[in-house]
Design a protein around this motif. Sequence first.
Motif, short mmCIF file in Angstrom:
data_model
loop_
_atom_site.label_atom_id
_atom_site.label_comp_id
_atom_site.label_asym_id
_atom_site.label_seq_id
_atom_site.Cartn_x
_atom_site.Cartn_y
_atom_site.Cartn_z
N PHE A 66 35.96 13.67 -11.76
CA PHE A 66 37.40 13.72 -11.94
C PHE A 66 37.80 15.16 -12.25
CE2 PHE A 66 36.11 9.46 -13.03
CZ PHE A 66 37.06 8.65 -12.41
N LEU A 67 38.54 15.78 -11.35
CA LEU A 67 39.07 17.12 -11.59
C LEU A 67 40.48 16.94 -12.14
CD1 LEU A 67 39.11 20.18 -11.44
CD2 LEU A 67 39.64 19.99 -9.00
N ASP A 68 40.64 17.19 -13.43
CA ASP A 68 41.93 16.98 -14.09
C ASP A 68 42.85 18.18 -13.94
OD1 ASP A 68 41.14 14.42 -14.92
OD2 ASP A 68 40.31 15.19 -16.79
N LEU A 69 42.35 19.37 -14.19
CA LEU A 69 43.18 20.57 -14.17
C LEU A 69 42.40 21.73 -13.57
CD1 LEU A 69 44.51 20.36 -17.85
CD2 LEU A 69 45.75 19.66 -15.79
N LEU A 70 43.07 22.54 -12.74
CA LEU A 70 42.51 23.79 -12.26
C LEU A 70 43.63 24.80 -12.29
CD1 LEU A 70 40.11 24.33 -9.29
CD2 LEU A 70 41.86 25.98 -9.85
N TYR A 71 43.39 25.91 -12.97
CA TYR A 71 44.43 26.92 -13.15
C TYR A 71 43.82 28.32 -13.10
CZ TYR A 71 47.64 30.15 -15.31
OH TYR A 71 48.43 31.25 -15.56
N LEU A 72 44.53 29.20 -12.41
CA LEU A 72 44.24 30.63 -12.44
C LEU A 72 45.57 31.37 -12.58
CD1 LEU A 72 41.63 31.28 -9.61
CD2 LEU A 72 41.34 31.63 -12.06
N THR A 105 47.33 16.40 -7.15
CA THR A 105 48.05 17.65 -7.17
C THR A 105 49.44 17.41 -6.61
OG1 THR A 105 47.96 20.00 -6.54
CG2 THR A 105 47.17 18.42 -4.91
N ILE A 106 50.38 18.24 -6.99
CA ILE A 106 51.76 18.10 -6.55
C ILE A 106 52.00 19.08 -5.40
CG2 ILE A 106 54.18 18.31 -7.28
CD1 ILE A 106 53.23 17.59 -10.12
N SER A 107 52.91 18.74 -4.50
CA SER A 107 53.13 19.50 -3.27
C SER A 107 53.34 21.00 -3.51
CB SER A 107 54.32 18.93 -2.50
OG SER A 107 55.51 19.01 -3.28
N PHE A 108 53.96 21.39 -4.60
CA PHE A 108 54.18 22.82 -4.85
C PHE A 108 53.01 23.47 -5.57
CE2 PHE A 108 56.07 20.69 -8.52
CZ PHE A 108 55.53 21.41 -9.58
N GLN A 109 51.99 22.69 -5.90
CA GLN A 109 50.81 23.26 -6.55
C GLN A 109 49.82 23.73 -5.49
OE1 GLN A 109 49.79 20.03 -9.21
NE2 GLN A 109 50.84 21.01 -10.92
N ALA A 110 48.79 22.92 -5.20
CA ALA A 110 47.76 23.46 -4.31
C ALA A 110 47.09 22.42 -3.40
CB ALA A 110 46.70 24.13 -5.17
N PRO A 111 47.82 21.48 -2.81
CA PRO A 111 47.13 20.51 -1.96
C PRO A 111 46.39 21.16 -0.79
CG PRO A 111 49.52 20.26 -1.76
CD PRO A 111 49.26 21.22 -2.88
N LYS A 112 46.95 22.20 -0.19
CA LYS A 112 46.29 22.86 0.94
C LYS A 112 44.99 23.54 0.50
CE LYS A 112 50.54 23.47 3.51
NZ LYS A 112 51.55 24.39 3.99
N ASN A 117 39.12 23.41 1.19
CA ASN A 117 37.79 23.36 0.58
C ASN A 117 37.07 22.04 0.82
OD1 ASN A 117 37.07 25.89 -1.04
ND2 ASN A 117 39.25 25.62 -1.42
N GLY A 118 37.54 21.29 1.82
CA GLY A 118 36.82 20.09 2.24
C GLY A 118 37.23 18.79 1.59
N TRP A 119 38.23 18.81 0.73
CA TRP A 119 38.70 17.58 0.11
C TRP A 119 39.63 16.87 1.09
CZ3 TRP A 119 38.52 16.53 -5.54
CH2 TRP A 119 37.58 17.32 -6.19
N ARG A 120 39.65 15.55 1.05
CA ARG A 120 40.49 14.75 1.93
C ARG A 120 41.64 14.14 1.16
NH1 ARG A 120 35.81 11.12 4.03
NH2 ARG A 120 36.55 10.18 2.15
N VAL A 121 42.78 14.05 1.81
CA VAL A 121 43.94 13.36 1.23
C VAL A 121 43.73 11.87 1.46
CG1 VAL A 121 46.43 13.03 1.40
CG2 VAL A 121 45.46 15.32 1.68
N PHE A 122 43.80 11.09 0.39
CA PHE A 122 43.66 9.64 0.55
C PHE A 122 44.95 8.91 0.19
CE2 PHE A 122 42.32 10.25 -3.82
CZ PHE A 122 42.91 9.19 -4.48
N GLY A 123 45.94 9.65 -0.19
CA GLY A 123 47.23 9.04 -0.49
C GLY A 123 48.24 10.11 -0.84
N GLU A 124 49.50 9.80 -0.59
CA GLU A 124 50.57 10.71 -0.94
C GLU A 124 51.73 9.94 -1.52
OE1 GLU A 124 52.03 13.78 1.73
OE2 GLU A 124 50.12 13.65 2.82
N ILE A 125 52.30 10.48 -2.57
CA ILE A 125 53.51 9.94 -3.17
C ILE A 125 54.49 11.10 -3.24
CG2 ILE A 125 54.53 8.94 -5.24
CD1 ILE A 125 51.74 7.75 -5.84
N PRO A 126 55.66 10.96 -2.62
CA PRO A 126 56.63 12.06 -2.67
C PRO A 126 57.00 12.41 -4.10
CG PRO A 126 57.35 10.33 -1.15
CD PRO A 126 56.15 9.80 -1.90
#
Length: 133
Positions: A66-72, A105-112, A117-126
Amino acid sequence: MSDPDIIVTEVIDEEAAAVIGGGLDSFNDRSVGYSDRQSLAVLIKDPETGEVLGGATGRSSLGLLFLDLLYLPESLRGSGLGTRILKRFEEEGQKRGCRSAVVYTISFQAPKFYVRNGWRVFGEIPCAPIHPS
């Protein structure tokens, strides 16, 4: 016993966190017959001061990472450091026997970033953040 009170609060004290987290942990342990949860952090520190500048936090449990937070901070973004943090996080998860990983992650954070980095989207909530008036 009368019905318990339901309280809504923005303060999560140590006792409440221990009751809720500990209760769920105990339920999970009884359900699967073992306990393997461990916290995980990959930290970026200033080499001169030792100050934490950013990094990732999360946990491993039951074969899941579980990756909870990633920040730089902005000054460290775009250098590949975020990818290195993520890879170290994933590597540690693999060492712990994790077969899958989850992040939200939220759309304005870092989904791309995660997809690159090889992660797959398995769901989206606007999510359209509402600005206070």
